[in-house]
Design a protein around this motif. Structure first.
Motif, short mmCIF file in Angstrom:
data_model
loop_
_atom_site.label_atom_id
_atom_site.label_comp_id
_atom_site.label_asym_id
_atom_site.label_seq_id
_atom_site.Cartn_x
_atom_site.Cartn_y
_atom_site.Cartn_z
N LEU A 171 -2.73 0.66 9.44
CA LEU A 171 -0.97 -0.25 9.43
C LEU A 171 -0.54 -0.52 8.88
N LEU A 172 0.17 -0.15 7.75
CA LEU A 172 0.98 -0.28 5.87
C LEU A 172 2.23 -0.43 5.82
N MET A 173 2.77 -0.54 5.90
CA MET A 173 4.75 -1.32 4.75
C MET A 173 4.76 -0.61 4.03
N PHE A 174 6.15 0.07 3.99
CA PHE A 174 6.38 1.09 3.47
C PHE A 174 8.14 0.63 3.35
N GLU A 175 8.96 0.46 1.82
CA GLU A 175 10.09 -0.14 2.20
C GLU A 175 10.52 -1.18 2.89
N PHE A 176 9.82 -2.23 3.21
CA PHE A 176 9.96 -3.27 3.73
C PHE A 176 10.07 -3.12 5.35
N ASP A 199 -3.45 14.46 12.75
CA ASP A 199 -2.93 15.60 12.40
C ASP A 199 -1.69 15.01 11.46
N ASN A 200 -2.19 14.43 10.47
CA ASN A 200 -1.34 13.93 9.03
C ASN A 200 0.29 13.19 9.32
N SER A 201 0.53 12.46 10.69
CA SER A 201 1.53 11.92 11.70
C SER A 201 1.86 10.86 10.62
N PHE A 202 3.12 10.21 10.92
CA PHE A 202 3.85 8.98 10.80
C PHE A 202 4.60 8.11 11.70
N LYS A 203 4.49 7.14 12.69
CA LYS A 203 5.22 6.79 13.54
C LYS A 203 5.55 4.92 12.97
N TYR A 204 6.79 4.69 13.74
CA TYR A 204 7.10 3.96 13.31
C TYR A 204 7.32 2.19 14.27
N PRO A 205 6.94 1.71 13.62
CA PRO A 205 6.58 0.49 15.26
C PRO A 205 7.82 -0.39 15.09
N ARG A 206 8.50 -0.37 15.81
CA ARG A 206 9.72 -1.24 15.90
C ARG A 206 9.38 -2.69 16.99
#
Length: 404
Positions: free
Chosen positions: A360-365, A374-381
């Protein structure tokens, strides 16, 4: 103290207080009414051994425990007892499913707004409900910085002159006295929150740096809940000054990324302070790519010290020290790729890592999840919220910032 002695001290006996069903409060029923008596008997709660009651309650969330204090006097005594608080803390922090872990988020708005949501939900659900937190200090347009968290307590720096210790789960808070440093333009204070296992006391360390005085050491003061006062301790090591504002708590120590000028360059080091001995030492970093990376920062994951940096602006690298103080225990935990054209933004965190290795990180707020499998990203709302300036993971506990 044995569990039996502990329960006896709290007033738990076989003649315990009985939970009375509202129907039992009615006027006595005629003895001839066998049917009514049978109904009454069926409504009585089953008998539970005292030890089992403690085991059940110690696994419940704080919100439920605060409500259950009103059930009866013995439960009130139990839930308020330091032994029970420690047991609940131990079980909450060791939970394999991180059900008691939450993340506090500081919104990027003109007004100072804090929200909180479940870490578990961020990993497992596409959308997460966010709760508003009511910050105990009135500062509508002043954004107080999050220093860190320790055993459910959050520490905020207030204008660099004092700190607020706050348990958002119980809504109990305490503001420290002012530091009283001779502040002037260019000065800054680096704080750190930790726990002294020997004295069982929570402590805040303030490192006051004045760049205007070239040959002056950074002055250090220590605040403890037990004393409710600041006192001077040994200065920060000569020639070193903290890079980042928050010390990271690991294994009874606070750790700062610091720099040491060497000729026309500067040396990056890790300075550690033992909270009980009040002695400094240098913690050696791993053998990493110094020439091609940004200035590293420190963090904590799974109660281990971590070091993070950007590598050639293509990857965000995270190292973890598995055995604190042992340089050979550093391992490269993960290397997270940047998406094309990252511009001037960098990853913040990492804030948490799941058992599956998701980060879990933060990017662009905004919060993001990276899965190295699998080198994938998810964007939890996050519902009712978007755009975060700062974040910190904490555990829901009963720990109080007040002196016992």
């Amino acid at each position: 103290m044995s569990s039996q002695g502990y329960l006896h001290r709290l007033g738990f006996t076989r003649k315990r207080e009985r939970l009375i069903n509202p129907m039992d409060r009615a006027s006595p029923q005629p003895s001839s009414s066998v049917q009514n008596q049978a109904i009454s008997d069926s409504l009585q709660l089953p008998f539970l051994p005292d030890e089992l009651v403690v085991e059940i309650l110690s696994r419940l969330p704080v919100k439920s425990l605060l409500q259950f204090r009103c059930v009866c006097k013995s439960w009130m005594s139990l839930i308020s007892d330091p032994y029970f608080m420690k047991k609940h803390l131990h079980l909450s922090t060791r939970s394999t499913h991180f059900t008691h872990h939450r993340i506090i988020l500081s919104a990027t708005t003109a007004e100072f707004h804090l929200k909180s949501c479940s870490v578990r939900s961020l990993f497992n659900n596409p959308s997460t409900v966010c709760d508003d937190l009511y910050y105990p200090v009135k500062n509508k347009f002043r954004h107080d910085g999050i220093v860190g968290s320790c055993n459910g307590l959050l520490c905020f720096a207030i204008k660099g002159d004092c700190v607020l210790l706050w348990n958002p789960s119980t809504r109990i808070s305490k503001k420290s006295p002012p530091l009283g440093n001779n502040w002037r333009p260019g000065c800054f204070t680096a704080f750190g929150l930790g726990y002294d296992h020997v004295t069982e006391d929570y402590k805040v360390v303030a490192v006051f740096c004045d760049p205007n005085e070239i040959y002056s050491e950074c002055k250090v003061k220590l605040y403890s809940i037990a004393s409710n006062s600041w006192r001077k301790i040994q200065d920060f090591p000569h020639g070193f000054s903290p890079y980042q504002n928050s010390g990271q708590f690991v294994s009874g120590t606070l750790n700062w990324a610091a720099n040491h000028p060497v000729g026309s360059t500067s040396l990056w080091v890790i300075i550690s302070l033992d909270l009980h001995e009040e002695k400094y030492r240098e913690v050696l970093p791993p053998d990493y790519e110094k020439e091609d990376c940004s200035i590293p920062t420190l963090g904590v994951l799974q109660e281990c010290l971590c070091m993070n940096y950007d590598y050639k602006k293509t990857h965000f690298v995270v190292w973890m020290m598995k055995d604190y103080g042992m340089r050979e225990s550093w391992v490269k935990l993960v290397s997270i790729p940047y998406l094309p054209n990252p511009e001037d933004f960098s990853y913040s965190g990492p804030y948490y890592i799941s058992e599956k290795g998701e980060v879990l990180l933060m990017f662009e707020f905004d919060l993001i999840l990276y899965d190295p499998r699998d080198n994938s990203f998810k964007y939890p709302r996050v519902e009712s919220g978007k755009g975060w300036f700062d974040a910190e993971v904490y555990v829901e506990t009963l720990v109080s910032p007040m002196k016992h």
